[in-house]
Design a protein around this motif. Structure first.
Motif, PDB file in Angstrom:
ATOM      1  N   ALA A   1       1.062  -1.261  -0.140  1.00 19.89           N
ATOM      2  CA  ALA A   1      -0.004   0.133   0.033  1.00 19.89           C
ATOM      3  C   ALA A   1       0.867   1.331   0.066  1.00 19.89           C
ATOM      4  N   SER A   2       2.077   0.984   0.722  1.00 20.63           N
ATOM      5  CA  SER A   2       3.011   2.194   0.636  1.00 20.63           C
ATOM      6  C   SER A   2       3.631   2.666  -0.595  1.00 20.63           C
ATOM      7  N   ILE A   3       3.474   1.610  -1.742  1.00 22.81           N
ATOM      8  CA  ILE A   3       3.922   1.895  -3.094  1.00 22.81           C
ATOM      9  C   ILE A   3       2.804   2.766  -3.699  1.00 22.81           C
ATOM     10  N   ILE A   4       1.519   2.517  -3.498  1.00 20.88           N
ATOM     11  CA  ILE A   4       0.360   3.160  -4.264  1.00 20.88           C
ATOM     12  C   ILE A   4       0.168   4.403  -3.577  1.00 20.88           C
ATOM     13  N   MET A   5       0.034   4.527  -2.320  1.00 20.25           N
ATOM     14  CA  MET A   5      -0.433   5.757  -1.955  1.00 20.25           C
ATOM     15  C   MET A   5       0.386   6.926  -2.188  1.00 20.25           C
ATOM     16  N   PRO A   6       1.837   6.736  -2.008  1.00 22.19           N
ATOM     17  CA  PRO A   6       2.548   8.129  -2.218  1.00 22.19           C
ATOM     18  C   PRO A   6       2.162   8.841  -3.434  1.00 22.19           C
ATOM     19  N   THR A   7       1.975   7.968  -4.607  1.00 16.26           N
ATOM     20  CA  THR A   7       1.614   8.422  -5.954  1.00 16.26           C
ATOM     21  C   THR A   7       0.606   9.385  -5.919  1.00 16.26           C
ATOM     22  N   ILE A   8      -0.624   9.003  -5.175  1.00 18.48           N
ATOM     23  CA  ILE A   8      -1.762   9.668  -4.884  1.00 18.48           C
ATOM     24  C   ILE A   8      -1.723  10.986  -4.395  1.00 18.48           C
ATOM     25  N   SER A   9      -1.070  10.751  -2.960  1.00 20.37           N
ATOM     26  CA  SER A   9      -0.619  11.574  -2.162  1.00 20.37           C
ATOM     27  C   SER A   9       0.126  12.995  -2.824  1.00 20.37           C
ATOM     28  N   MET A  10       1.095  12.647  -3.671  1.00 18.66           N
ATOM     29  CA  MET A  10       1.898  13.574  -4.129  1.00 18.66           C
ATOM     30  C   MET A  10       1.060  14.634  -5.191  1.00 18.66           C
ATOM     31  N   TRP A  11       0.233  14.066  -6.108  1.00 16.52           N
ATOM     32  CA  TRP A  11      -0.757  15.140  -6.735  1.00 16.52           C
ATOM     33  C   TRP A  11      -1.469  16.109  -5.655  1.00 16.52           C
ATOM     34  N   ILE A  12      -2.142  15.314  -4.761  1.00 13.72           N
ATOM     35  CA  ILE A  12      -2.814  16.332  -3.826  1.00 13.72           C
ATOM     36  C   ILE A  12      -2.070  17.176  -3.162  1.00 13.72           C
ATOM     37  N   TYR A  13      -0.948  16.976  -2.544  1.00 15.41           N
ATOM     38  CA  TYR A  13      -0.329  17.750  -1.710  1.00 15.41           C
ATOM     39  C   TYR A  13       0.401  18.919  -2.651  1.00 15.41           C
ATOM     40  N   PHE A  14       0.780  18.541  -3.752  1.00 18.75           N
ATOM     41  CA  PHE A  14       1.477  19.576  -4.302  1.00 18.75           C
ATOM     42  C   PHE A  14       0.208  20.486  -4.945  1.00 18.75           C
ATOM     43  N   ARG A  15      -0.988  20.097  -5.417  1.00 12.67           N
ATOM     44  CA  ARG A  15      -2.200  21.006  -5.532  1.00 12.67           C
ATOM     45  C   ARG A  15      -2.333  21.785  -4.616  1.00 12.67           C
ATOM     46  N   LYS A  16      -2.210  21.517  -3.035  1.00 10.65           N
ATOM     47  CA  LYS A  16      -2.727  22.198  -2.151  1.00 10.65           C
ATOM     48  C   LYS A  16      -1.328  22.941  -1.426  1.00 10.65           C
ATOM     49  N   GLY A  17      -0.259  22.915  -2.087  1.00 11.68           N
ATOM     50  CA  GLY A  17       0.814  23.730  -1.652  1.00 11.68           C
ATOM     51  C   GLY A  17       1.415  23.054  -0.667  1.00 11.68           C
ATOM     52  N   LEU A  18       1.248  21.978  -0.143  1.00 12.29           N
ATOM     53  CA  LEU A  18       1.875  21.076   0.910  1.00 12.29           C
ATOM     54  C   LEU A  18       3.212  20.534   0.350  1.00 12.29           C
TER      55      LEU A  18
END
Length: 197
Positions: free
Chosen positions: A32-49
């Motif tokens: 799960a730790s391989i998949i989740m970072p890919t998703i999270s990178m998109w979200i965090y970049f868009r929110k300025g984190l």
């Protein structure tokens, strides 16, 4: 179609699966730790984190390391043939815990400095703190130290407020669940550690 929301929900669901496997000290958590970072990178970049964005690269690499450490840990047996043996849950001990605290403080300052001076981050102190402690906590998890749960309790609690502030409500809910489960996980791992013998 709101892709940000869809990805946030997907990250939320994978995060719950990850947490279930971590709670039970199951090596599948690293998948799960391989998949989740890919998703999270998109979200965090868009929110300025930006620090949270960058740490997900580290999470991806650590997922591979953690999987290997948990499943391929070996010791020598007869005829120098390596035997597959799962890494045991242990206490970090004071030298390791002290080293982790020092590394966290140094990373926190370095990340804060970068965010405050080179990005438009509106939350550099909190973003830097959760990122620094997450780096150390992930390493502790990969080494199967029971105290990794204590580090995650601190990270998760701060993330709840941070993500609410940034309007990432599914992740705020996920991290609220993480906070509660981290308390339970600490006790669970203490029990598992005793059963290991």
């Amino acid at each position: 179609m709101n892709w940000d929301l869809i990805l946030e929900i997907a990250g939320f669901l994978i995060g719950l699966l990850y947490l279930w496997w971590e709670y039970h000290a199951n090596a599948k958590l690293w998948l799960a730790s391989i998949i989740m970072p890919t998703i999270s990178m998109w979200i965090y970049f868009r929110k300025g984190l930006y620090a949270d964005f960058t740490i997900n690269i580290y999470y991806f690499v650590m997922a591979i390391y953690g999987y290997i450490a948990w499943t391929m840990h070996s010791h020598r047996r007869q005829a120098d043939k390596p035997a597959k043996k799962e890494l045991k849950i242990t206490h970090a001990g004071w030298p390791v815990a002290g080293g982790c605290a020092i590394v966290t403080a140094l990373l926190w300052y370095a990340i804060y400095y970068g965010l405050a001076n080179f990005t438009d981050s509106t939350v550099p102190v909190y973003d830097a703190f959760t990122t620094a402690l997450s780096i150390v906590a992930t390493w502790m998890l990969a080494r199967k130290y029971v105290e990794q749960w204590i580090a995650w309790i601190m990270v998760d609690a701060v993330c709840v407020g941070l993500y609410c502030y940034k309007g990432i409500y599914f992740y705020a809910t996920l991290y609220a669940i993480y906070t509660v489960i981290a308390f339970m996980g600490y006790r669970k791992w203490l029990g598992l550690m005793k059963k290991q013998g």
